[in-house]
Scaffold this active site. Sequence first.
Site, PDB file in Angstrom:
ATOM      1  CG  ASN A   1       4.570  -4.958  32.936  1.00  0.00           C
ATOM      2  OD1 ASN A   1       5.382  -5.827  33.188  1.00  0.00           O
ATOM      3  ND2 ASN A   1       3.707  -4.532  33.825  1.00  0.00           N
TER       4      ASN A   1
ATOM      5  CD  GLN B   1      -1.890   1.287  29.791  1.00  0.00           C
ATOM      6  OE1 GLN B   1      -0.967   1.190  30.592  1.00  0.00           O
ATOM      7  NE2 GLN B   1      -2.859   2.167  29.909  1.00  0.00           N
TER       8      GLN B   1
ATOM      9  CE  LYS C   1       8.196  -4.572  34.754  1.00  0.00           C
ATOM     10  NZ  LYS C   1       7.307  -3.673  35.516  1.00  0.00           N
TER      11      LYS C   1
ATOM     12  CG  ASN D   1       5.532  -0.189  46.956  1.00  0.00           C
ATOM     13  OD1 ASN D   1       6.075  -0.075  48.055  1.00  0.00           O
ATOM     14  ND2 ASN D   1       6.193  -0.602  45.888  1.00  0.00           N
TER      15      ASN D   1
ATOM     16  CB  CYS E   1      -0.539   3.077  39.454  1.00  0.00           C
ATOM     17  SG  CYS E   1      -0.462   3.168  37.694  1.00  0.00           S
TER      18      CYS E   1
ATOM     19  CB  CYS F   1     -11.591  -7.333  44.442  1.00  0.00           C
ATOM     20  SG  CYS F   1      -9.991  -7.633  45.189  1.00  0.00           S
TER      21      CYS F   1
END
Length: 487
Positions: A174, A176, A190, A235, A292, A443
């Site tokens: 987060n 970044q 948060k 989302n 994202c 993945c």
Amino acid sequence: MSIKVLVSATLRTFTGRNASFLLDSKSVKGVLASLIEEYPDFAKALYDENDFLRSFINIYVNDVNIKQLQNLETRLKDGDTVLLLPAIAGGAPVESVIPQERRKEAKLDDTEIERFSKHLMLREIGVKGQKNIKAAKVLICGLGALGSVLAEYLAAAGVGTIGIVDFDVVNLQNLQNQILYGRRDLKRPKVMSAKDKIKGINQSINVETYNTKLEADNIKEIIADYDIVADATDNYKARYLINDACVLLGKPDVFGAIYQFEGQVSVFDSQHGPCYRCAFPAPPPSGLVPTCSEGGSISSLAGIIGSIQATEVLKLITGGGDVLIGEAFVFDAWNLTSSKVKIAKNDACPLCGLSPSITEVEDFDYEEFCGLKQDENEITVEGIAASVLAERISKGDRMTIVDVREPHERAINRFPNAIVIPIGQLARRQKELDPTIDTIFVCREGKRSVLAINTLREAGYTGPMYNLKGGIEAAKDVILPHEGAWL
Ligand SMILES: [Zn+2]
């Protein structure tokens, strides 16, 4: 002869809330005359003092604008449909959305006059506008990259009540682009870190925290008390849910989204323009478009898009300015280009159209709509936990591990013993797999690997297939440390 006449929502105050009529008229002018005969006040809305049709109204005959036909003289025939639609001019100046009585109560003390002097100097904001800002109640949904920027600028601007919704804790990734948080916030909820930060900027701001996920059964209660809702989620389910609740409760939804190098902002306010469903009637199929968090985004982009969102919020609060209603601002940071595109209100919109079918968020199945529900007829994809896979690797079990990520993602970390087949090549290259042994697909987050398994099934592959649950993100601590594969 019968002509169907449809009246758009914003004009219905003049037609006794009626949305459609069956009339007998030979021309568009005749249709308007019949409506005015029944509703005399409608004349003022339709025509200006020179008896010209007002320019904010578009009239369509069978979806063709009468400007491309014979204007008001356009002839009509049996079965024609006439639609009266106020032009979505975009950049619509709006009145302040803050209720009058609350605006009047707001007072600025000496410290506030000094603190906000740069706002007070602006003719467009001034003392009156700053009082509106103090009286405003804004809810920020999602405290990620965009929510961070919104929270900081709205706090700095002096918004009196800020609500913040997020159910997540701060993690290393987060930092970044989520500028609300620092190293010391890691693993904290948060909402708590954000509250501390907002209070640090201005202690007199009333901060309401909601450490929860927005759902159909709590959203209306949460947003009811706010003037404006800022959608900074990541989302589709949350986006539709927020839009729908905002339309049903008559709140403006200030929308922002980022993906890789691109950002979008719009203001969905169904009382003055289209809603999110008008613009995007359905989400893309689940797993097809990466979010994202899967697709990544450049750090500073959130600052640009979040700041524009915050500016739209402030314009709605103060009133005036061109607000992004009926338009979307699209920004490409890599090529440094931007554009504004028009979004029309959709009369067939199931939420804000002429005959809405969605009237309660509780009655709508968001999971199913967004493709998040398991189809009962679909064979489930079996998952394998990272710890189980690690054990099988160390025992030397015979199996095939397939990494379906893109080449640039594999440059971040290799998955040990995996063969590499991007999703697009799977069907063609299925001969490289051995159907007599287990195949494990990996993945980044465990979503694209589900898509990979379904793709192969459709292509007729019959061997046993498993999905690494949570993807490489979940396997990082279990499998990868031994490999030294991280950069
Ligand atoms: Zn709509």
